[in-house]
Design a protein around this motif. Structure first.
Motif, short mmCIF file in Angstrom:
data_model
loop_
_atom_site.label_atom_id
_atom_site.label_comp_id
_atom_site.label_asym_id
_atom_site.label_seq_id
_atom_site.Cartn_x
_atom_site.Cartn_y
_atom_site.Cartn_z
N UNK A 77 23.30 -25.07 16.88
CA UNK A 77 23.24 -26.49 16.52
C UNK A 77 21.85 -26.82 15.97
N UNK A 78 21.81 -27.61 14.92
CA UNK A 78 20.53 -28.01 14.35
C UNK A 78 19.90 -27.00 13.42
N UNK A 79 20.64 -25.94 13.07
CA UNK A 79 20.11 -24.94 12.13
C UNK A 79 19.84 -25.60 10.78
N UNK A 80 18.91 -25.01 10.03
CA UNK A 80 18.56 -25.57 8.73
C UNK A 80 18.34 -24.50 7.69
N UNK A 81 17.88 -24.92 6.52
CA UNK A 81 17.68 -23.99 5.41
C UNK A 81 16.64 -22.93 5.75
N UNK A 82 15.66 -23.28 6.58
CA UNK A 82 14.67 -22.28 6.99
C UNK A 82 15.33 -21.10 7.70
N UNK A 83 16.42 -21.37 8.41
CA UNK A 83 17.11 -20.29 9.12
C UNK A 83 17.84 -19.38 8.15
N UNK A 84 18.37 -19.94 7.06
CA UNK A 84 18.99 -19.10 6.03
C UNK A 84 17.91 -18.25 5.37
N UNK A 85 16.80 -18.87 5.06
CA UNK A 85 15.70 -18.12 4.44
C UNK A 85 15.22 -17.02 5.39
N UNK A 86 15.17 -17.31 6.69
CA UNK A 86 14.77 -16.30 7.67
C UNK A 86 15.76 -15.14 7.73
N UNK A 87 17.05 -15.46 7.63
CA UNK A 87 18.08 -14.42 7.61
C UNK A 87 17.87 -13.49 6.42
N UNK A 88 17.64 -14.07 5.25
CA UNK A 88 17.44 -13.27 4.05
C UNK A 88 16.15 -12.46 4.11
N UNK A 89 15.10 -13.06 4.66
CA UNK A 89 13.84 -12.34 4.81
C UNK A 89 14.02 -11.15 5.76
N UNK A 90 14.84 -11.35 6.80
CA UNK A 90 15.11 -10.26 7.73
C UNK A 90 15.86 -9.12 7.06
#
Length: 199
Positions: A77-90
């Protein structure tokens, strides 16, 4: 009285998953699984059943231990675009590790190996894609127009599938593709509902 098992089921399944991940289902022989797990054929069949049953457990282990932690930040809950960017960076960081990255993704490899027959994964194939798309959508909800959320979630899902397949032949290229997709996310942060090229 039955003798107690003298091995860790979790370790054996993880070892089997590593073999399937590297070789694929059809090219993995029982002898490969014997060597990886340290168990003989009889012990494997007694503990796990058929080769396909072992594979099913290996997929569950993979989703729980490898995919789950990568998706968790986007699914919360509360996830944002930074989390998508973090996924891709990972992903990009993983692809840059070299050797292991050439294995790609066990789920996506299996979808490709199955060639649409549905015999290896059945409904799990669609469920995997749906989970990935839902994670992306969750991290965009409230930050995009609802119509764009679905559209961009599908775009990111397709991009992720393609990036993982690219890693099988060109991990460095896959890392660059993940970086390029992350750049799209940054452009969405600046103009969430604005037009984009690839984005």
């Amino acid at each position: 009285m039955a003798r107690p098992r003298s091995f860790s089921t979790e370790d054996a399944v993880a070892a089997a998953a590593a073999v399937f991940w590297s070789k694929g289902y059809r090219d993995t022989a029982i002898s490969d699984l014997e060597q990886a797990t340290g168990l003989n054929r009889s012990s494997l069949y007694t503990a796990f059943g058929t080769k396909q049953a072992i594979f099913g457990l290996a997929l569950q282990w993979y989703l729980r231990s490898f995919i789950g932690p990568r998706l968790a930040p986007m699914e919360r809950p509360g996830a944002g675009l930074d989390d998508i960017e973090g996924f891709l960076a990972g992903l990009a960081a993983f692809f840059r590790t070299g050797g292991q990255a050439r294995r790609g993704c066990l789920m996506i490899n299996t979808i490709a190996e199955d060639e649409g027959r549905g015999t290896l994964l059945g409904p799990q194939a669609r469920a995997f894609g749906d989970r990935l798309s839902a994670a992306f959508a969750n991290a965009m909800t409230g930050q995009h127009d609802p119509g764009l959320v679905s559209e961009r979630a599908q775009l990111l899902t397709a991009a992720t599938f393609g990036t993982w397949l690219t890693a099988r032949i060109d991990p460095a290229g896959a890392a660059q593709a993940a970086d390029a997709t992350a750049a799209c996310i940054r452009s969405w942060q600046q103009a969430p509902d604005g037009p984009g090229n690839l984005c």
